[in-house]
Design a protein around this motif. Structure first.
Motif, PDB file in Angstrom:
ATOM      1  N   THR A 109      -5.652  -4.214   6.194  1.00 22.89           N
ATOM      2  CA  THR A 109      -5.926  -4.666   7.559  1.00 22.89           C
ATOM      3  C   THR A 109      -4.780  -4.121   8.419  1.00 22.89           C
ATOM      4  O   THR A 109      -3.683  -4.698   8.471  1.00 22.89           O
ATOM      5  CB  THR A 109      -5.977  -6.203   7.625  1.00 22.89           C
ATOM      6  OG1 THR A 109      -6.951  -6.674   6.675  1.00 22.89           O
ATOM      7  CG2 THR A 109      -6.350  -6.670   9.021  1.00 22.89           C
TER       8      THR A 109
ATOM      9  N   TRP B  62       0.837  -1.198   0.000  1.00 21.84           N
ATOM     10  CA  TRP B  62       0.000   0.000   0.000  1.00 21.84           C
ATOM     11  C   TRP B  62       0.872   1.248   0.000  1.00 21.84           C
ATOM     12  O   TRP B  62       1.967   1.250   0.566  1.00 21.84           O
ATOM     13  CB  TRP B  62      -0.905   0.033   1.244  1.00 21.84           C
ATOM     14  CG  TRP B  62      -1.672  -1.255   1.457  1.00 21.84           C
ATOM     15  CD1 TRP B  62      -1.245  -2.362   2.116  1.00 21.84           C
ATOM     16  CD2 TRP B  62      -2.991  -1.530   0.994  1.00 21.84           C
ATOM     17  NE1 TRP B  62      -2.204  -3.329   2.109  1.00 21.84           N
ATOM     18  CE2 TRP B  62      -3.303  -2.848   1.427  1.00 21.84           C
ATOM     19  CE3 TRP B  62      -3.948  -0.806   0.267  1.00 21.84           C
ATOM     20  CZ2 TRP B  62      -4.527  -3.454   1.158  1.00 21.84           C
ATOM     21  CZ3 TRP B  62      -5.167  -1.404   0.005  1.00 21.84           C
ATOM     22  CH2 TRP B  62      -5.447  -2.717   0.433  1.00 21.84           C
TER      23      TRP B  62
ATOM     24  N   GLU C 221      -3.056 -10.047   4.072  1.00 21.38           N
ATOM     25  CA  GLU C 221      -4.475 -10.005   3.745  1.00 21.38           C
ATOM     26  C   GLU C 221      -4.968 -11.414   3.349  1.00 21.38           C
ATOM     27  O   GLU C 221      -4.165 -12.316   3.111  1.00 21.38           O
ATOM     28  CB  GLU C 221      -4.737  -9.018   2.591  1.00 21.38           C
ATOM     29  CG  GLU C 221      -4.241  -7.608   2.829  1.00 21.38           C
ATOM     30  CD  GLU C 221      -4.991  -6.894   3.941  1.00 21.38           C
ATOM     31  OE1 GLU C 221      -6.087  -7.361   4.333  1.00 21.38           O
ATOM     32  OE2 GLU C 221      -4.479  -5.858   4.429  1.00 21.38           O
TER      33      GLU C 221
ATOM     34  N   GLU D  14      -4.272   8.344   3.356  1.00 23.81           N
ATOM     35  CA  GLU D  14      -5.125   7.330   2.725  1.00 23.81           C
ATOM     36  C   GLU D  14      -4.249   6.220   2.124  1.00 23.81           C
ATOM     37  O   GLU D  14      -3.296   6.489   1.391  1.00 23.81           O
ATOM     38  CB  GLU D  14      -5.976   7.960   1.633  1.00 23.81           C
ATOM     39  CG  GLU D  14      -6.882   6.959   0.936  1.00 23.81           C
ATOM     40  CD  GLU D  14      -7.670   7.594  -0.199  1.00 23.81           C
ATOM     41  OE1 GLU D  14      -8.418   6.870  -0.883  1.00 23.81           O
ATOM     42  OE2 GLU D  14      -7.521   8.820  -0.418  1.00 23.81           O
ATOM     43  N   MET D  15      -4.607   4.953   2.438  1.00 19.35           N
ATOM     44  CA  MET D  15      -3.856   3.804   1.932  1.00 19.35           C
ATOM     45  C   MET D  15      -4.398   3.420   0.543  1.00 19.35           C
ATOM     46  O   MET D  15      -5.583   3.079   0.407  1.00 19.35           O
ATOM     47  CB  MET D  15      -3.982   2.618   2.882  1.00 19.35           C
ATOM     48  CG  MET D  15      -3.259   2.801   4.196  1.00 19.35           C
ATOM     49  SD  MET D  15      -1.463   2.802   3.945  1.00 19.35           S
ATOM     50  CE  MET D  15      -0.929   2.702   5.665  1.00 19.35           C
ATOM     51  N   ILE D  16      -3.506   3.490  -0.459  1.00 19.04           N
ATOM     52  CA  ILE D  16      -3.896   3.165  -1.828  1.00 19.04           C
ATOM     53  C   ILE D  16      -3.184   1.862  -2.256  1.00 19.04           C
ATOM     54  O   ILE D  16      -1.973   1.708  -2.044  1.00 19.04           O
ATOM     55  CB  ILE D  16      -3.529   4.306  -2.795  1.00 19.04           C
ATOM     56  CG1 ILE D  16      -4.251   5.590  -2.362  1.00 19.04           C
ATOM     57  CG2 ILE D  16      -3.898   3.941  -4.238  1.00 19.04           C
ATOM     58  CD1 ILE D  16      -3.872   6.804  -3.193  1.00 19.04           C
ATOM     59  N   ASP D  17      -3.975   0.970  -2.827  1.00 19.74           N
ATOM     60  CA  ASP D  17      -3.458  -0.354  -3.207  1.00 19.74           C
ATOM     61  C   ASP D  17      -2.363  -0.246  -4.276  1.00 19.74           C
ATOM     62  O   ASP D  17      -2.541   0.391  -5.311  1.00 19.74           O
ATOM     63  CB  ASP D  17      -4.621  -1.209  -3.732  1.00 19.74           C
ATOM     64  CG  ASP D  17      -4.172  -2.596  -4.181  1.00 19.74           C
ATOM     65  OD1 ASP D  17      -3.168  -3.099  -3.636  1.00 19.74           O
ATOM     66  OD2 ASP D  17      -4.841  -3.169  -5.072  1.00 19.74           O
TER      67      ASP D  17
ATOM     68  N   ASN E 236      -7.271  -7.430  -0.681  1.00 14.15           N
ATOM     69  CA  ASN E 236      -8.346  -6.693  -0.015  1.00 14.15           C
ATOM     70  C   ASN E 236      -8.453  -5.309  -0.647  1.00 14.15           C
ATOM     71  O   ASN E 236      -7.514  -4.819  -1.272  1.00 14.15           O
ATOM     72  CB  ASN E 236      -8.033  -6.574   1.485  1.00 14.15           C
ATOM     73  CG  ASN E 236      -9.289  -6.533   2.335  1.00 14.15           C
ATOM     74  OD1 ASN E 236     -10.370  -6.193   1.827  1.00 14.15           O
ATOM     75  ND2 ASN E 236      -9.143  -6.829   3.617  1.00 14.15           N
ATOM     76  N   ASP E 237      -9.636  -4.681  -0.489  1.00 17.20           N
ATOM     77  CA  ASP E 237      -9.803  -3.338  -1.046  1.00 17.20           C
ATOM     78  C   ASP E 237      -9.382  -2.261  -0.064  1.00 17.20           C
ATOM     79  O   ASP E 237      -9.322  -1.074  -0.401  1.00 17.20           O
ATOM     80  CB  ASP E 237     -11.249  -3.107  -1.493  1.00 17.20           C
ATOM     81  CG  ASP E 237     -12.239  -3.339  -0.357  1.00 17.20           C
ATOM     82  OD1 ASP E 237     -11.780  -3.713   0.757  1.00 17.20           O
ATOM     83  OD2 ASP E 237     -13.441  -3.174  -0.591  1.00 17.20           O
ATOM     84  N   HIS E 238      -9.081  -2.669   1.149  1.00 15.92           N
ATOM     85  CA  HIS E 238      -8.541  -1.733   2.137  1.00 15.92           C
ATOM     86  C   HIS E 238      -7.609  -2.525   3.053  1.00 15.92           C
ATOM     87  O   HIS E 238      -7.821  -3.726   3.281  1.00 15.92           O
ATOM     88  CB  HIS E 238      -9.666  -1.083   2.968  1.00 15.92           C
ATOM     89  CG  HIS E 238     -10.497  -2.079   3.721  1.00 15.92           C
ATOM     90  ND1 HIS E 238     -11.551  -2.749   3.143  1.00 15.92           N
ATOM     91  CD2 HIS E 238     -10.409  -2.521   5.019  1.00 15.92           C
ATOM     92  CE1 HIS E 238     -12.096  -3.564   4.038  1.00 15.92           C
ATOM     93  NE2 HIS E 238     -11.420  -3.439   5.185  1.00 15.92           N
TER      94      HIS E 238
ATOM     95  N   ASP F  67       0.835   5.238   1.185  1.00 15.26           N
ATOM     96  CA  ASP F  67       0.139   6.213   2.049  1.00 15.26           C
ATOM     97  C   ASP F  67       0.219   7.589   1.382  1.00 15.26           C
ATOM     98  O   ASP F  67       1.297   8.185   1.279  1.00 15.26           O
ATOM     99  CB  ASP F  67       0.798   6.240   3.422  1.00 15.26           C
ATOM    100  CG  ASP F  67       0.091   7.182   4.394  1.00 15.26           C
ATOM    101  OD1 ASP F  67      -0.856   7.874   3.963  1.00 15.26           O
ATOM    102  OD2 ASP F  67       0.495   7.241   5.564  1.00 15.26           O
TER     103      ASP F  67
END
Length: 271
Positions: free
Chosen positions: A261, A216, A252, A222-225, A257-259, A218
């Motif tokens: 963990t 990810w 994950e 905001e965490m972007i894949d 995942n879309d966000h 930052d």
């Protein structure tokens, strides 16, 4: 004139022209005809010499056209043929009995037939062996070529990564594992000019099949894949995210995942 004698008896010219001598030599005439030919040969010196010359030519022809077999087969066969009783030229024409003549020529013919059969069998085995050898070599060649292609692909892949991570604008960053995965280490190569990110994931601890690593970026909190970390690759091209303040790795569920963990964050590094 006795017509019966004219039909049954054969003179020198008819014997030469009709091929009767060849039939006589091979034992293909009837007993009566064999006797008639022998009587004529006894009485006709010129015809007898012609027959002996033809007989010699026949034997030479048979020998010249024989197919050479392996040495051990040839020696055994020639020994057997040599043990057959031989006769001088006068015996062959005058005193030898019809059945004896047939027996000798049948023996010679059988010997050459056996020689040919053994030679043919040996040649066939040699051909089969050569064919199998060629097939084996062809298979090995294909396998060898496949290995060369694989090595070439690996070399090209290695050169690609080597070039990418050794450009002057590439920054190397080390991501060390935290207490969740203390033995994990990863290296990421970021090039802001080319906008590329390469991850060396070889040092990450192997996960169960139902789990995966995910990266990810930052950006302003905001965490972007940046992509899932493939488990079957050491060097992986990840997504480049503009204006990222840090790079992070989490564990994950398989498939990603879309966000993130957050409680499964194992490593991060600031840019």
């Amino acid at each position: 004139m006795d017509n019966t004698r004219k039909d049954d008896m054969m003179d020198r010219n008819s014997i030469k022209d009709t091929g009767i001598l060849e039939q006589y030599l091979l034992g293909e005439l009837s007993d009566k005809q064999m006797t008639e030919v022998e009587n004529i040969l006894k009485q006709d010196q010129e015809l007898r010499e012609y027959f002996l010359a033809m007989e010699d030519d026949f034997e030479k022809l048979a020998i010249e056209n024989a197919i050479p077999p392996p040495i051990h087969i040839k020696k055994s066969l020639l020994t057997a043929v040599a043990s057959t009783k031989t006769l001088d030229d006068s015996d062959k024409v005058i005193s030898i009995k019809t059945k004896d003549r047939r027996s000798i020529y049948m023996t010679i013919a059988a010997s050459f037939a056996l020689l040919f059969a053994l030679s043919s069998g040996w040649l066939y085995n040699q051909w089969q062996t050569a064919r199998n050898t060629i097939k084996t070599v062809q298979n090995q060649t294909v396998d060898f070529q496949n290995r060369i292609n694989t090595l070439e692909n690996q070399l090209n892949e290695t050169n690609k990564w080597y070039t990418a991570i050794n450009t002057p604008n590439t920054i190397q960053l080390i991501l060390k594992g935290n207490k969740i995965s203390p033995n994990s280490t990863a290296i990421t190569y970021v090039n802001h000019t080319e906008k590329t990110v390469i991850l060396n994931a070889k040092g990450l601890v192997k996960l169960d099949q139902n789990k995966t690593y995910q990266m990810w970026a930052d950006v302003d909190g905001e965490m972007i894949d940046m992509g899932i970390v493939a488990s079957n690759q050491d060097m992986i091209a990840m997504k480049y995210i503009d204006n990222a303040a840090s790079i992070n790795i989490t564990i994950e569920p398989a498939g990603g995942n879309d966000h993130p963990t957050v409680e499964r964050l194992i490593s991060n590094v600031f840019l």
